[in-house]
Structure formats: C-alpha cells, structure tokens
Design an enzyme around this catalytic site. Structure first.
Site, PDB file in Angstrom:
ATOM      1  N   HIS A  75       0.672  -5.246   4.157  1.00 49.92           N
ATOM      2  CA  HIS A  75       1.808  -3.970   4.371  1.00 49.92           C
ATOM      3  C   HIS A  75       0.918  -2.563   4.203  1.00 49.92           C
ATOM      4  CE1 HIS A  75       1.738  -3.885  -0.749  1.00 49.92           C
ATOM      5  NE2 HIS A  75       1.679  -3.029  -0.094  1.00 49.92           N
TER       6      HIS A  75
ATOM      7  N   SER B 223      -2.248  -1.677  -4.150  1.00 45.65           N
ATOM      8  CA  SER B 223      -1.861  -3.021  -3.229  1.00 45.65           C
ATOM      9  C   SER B 223      -3.081  -2.808  -2.629  1.00 45.65           C
ATOM     10  CB  SER B 223      -0.346  -2.682  -2.630  1.00 45.65           C
ATOM     11  OG  SER B 223       0.522  -2.266  -2.527  1.00 45.65           O
TER      12      SER B 223
ATOM     13  N   ASP C 238       1.258 -11.157   2.900  1.00 43.25           N
ATOM     14  CA  ASP C 238       1.264  -9.975   2.816  1.00 43.25           C
ATOM     15  C   ASP C 238      -0.381  -9.971   3.043  1.00 43.25           C
ATOM     16  OD1 ASP C 238       1.540  -7.755   2.645  1.00 43.25           O
ATOM     17  OD2 ASP C 238       2.108  -7.348   1.173  1.00 43.25           O
TER      18      ASP C 238
END
Length: 203
Positions: free
Chosen positions: A49, A151, A79
């Site tokens: 992402h 992230s 992911d």
C-alpha cells in the site's frame, strides 16, 4: 562436565538503533511517503500500500540521498512489495531477518520509520501484545507506536533482527494497537516467488 557458558547480553537499545538506521529508507511516490528497509544491498522490502500501483518509486536513504527504485514484486494478500535499487552501493548496510516462530508475547520490539511521512528514522519501543492469524497472514500485534508513514518499516527484536513489517494501526477509541506482517511472508518473494506460502506457527 564444564558448566554452560553464560549467554551474551543483548546489545543495548542504542546500539540496535544505530546499527539499523543506515538500512532504513523512505519510499516516495506521487501519492505519499512510507518506509522500507534493505534486506540485500540493492533490495528493499516495504508495504504494497506504500507503492500502490506505481512501478517506479524514489528511495531516500538515511543519508538523504535519493535513488530511483523499481518495483519487482508485490503481494496484495500480505501487503508486501520488493523494490530494486540498482544505484545502491554494494556495501549498503542491510537488516538481518528473524522469524515469527521465535516471537513470544511480552518480548520487547522496536519500530523505526518515517513517522507522519516527515520524521525520518523515528524510533518507538514496545512489546509484542499477541501473534494473530488472519486467514493465511500472520500478524504481530504490538503496542509500539506505529504512525502513518511508518508503514513498510521494520519491527525489530532486541537482537536487531526484523520480525515484522509495520503495516497499520487501529485508530479512534483504541490505543496502542499496531500490527506488523510477519517477516516470514517476505521470504518467498525474496527468493523469486510471488508470495510466501510456508506454514507458520502462531504458538
């Protein structure tokens, strides 16, 4: 019978952080910024992402140097994404990979990344709250602060090994609820596969 040699104490938190930071990068796209880390001199792991649908990204080293990166593989299920940086130095520092099978609830962990997309090499510390499975994905729940921009950064154990890739936090009324994808899921991608299908223990 000679007595067992005493176990060497783990490195200090400061030593783990100082050794790890040169291997941690920010990933920049037109849509935003996230984090990543070198697992080989020209190979970076991050979240899918973070790179979204981009094939090309900008990788900014801890020194501030910006290099072009090419997305080599990605997995929507886990992911995760693998980014190739051909311009990186052959002596580029890398992070060693651990395994979720050695992770225990209550153990101390460290998260490092680009907090809020601005504060590079932000360090937070916490514990593993639980090891959870969501369908085929193993996630590490932690109370270490994981903010937007973190992230794709590493979740490290006290030996400096990556045990997870920081992925998300639960916002709103909840506090100290962060999650990292178990690093084991990246191994299949790094060996040339689309994703890692090796069964993982969660006990």
């Amino acid at each position: 019978i000679a007595p067992d040699a005493p176990l060497a104490p783990p490195p200090s938190l400061e030593d783990v952080v100082s050794r790890s930071i040169p291997a941690i990068v920010s990933i920049e796209t037109q849509e935003g910024r996230g984090s990543g880390f070198f697992v080989a001199p020209r190979t970076v792991i991050t979240n899918r992402h973070v790179i979204q649908s981009n094939v090309s990204v900008t990788v900014r080293l801890s020194s501030g140097q910006a290099l072009p990166g090419r997305v080599e593989a990605s997995s929507a299920e886990y992911d995760l994404a693998v980014v190739r940086i051909d311009g990186a130095s052959p002596s580029q520092p890398v992070l060693p990979l651990g395994t979720v099978n050695d992770v225990r609830p209550g153990q101390e962990v460290i998260a490092i990344g680009l907090a809020l997309g601005v504060f590079q090499n932000s360090v937070t510390r916490g514990i593993i709250s639980a090891v959870r499975r969501s369908e085929r994905t193993v996630m590490l729940q932690t109370d270490a602060a994981i903010n937007p921009g973190n992230s794709g950064g590493p979740l490290l154990n006290r030996q400096g090994q990556v045990v997870g890739i920081n992925t998300l936090k639960i916002a709103g009324a909840a506090e100290s609820l962060g999650f990292a994808v178990a690093v084991d899921h990246a191994r299949g991608m790094l060996s040339g596969g689309r994703q890692a299908d090796t069964p993982l223990s969660t006990t």
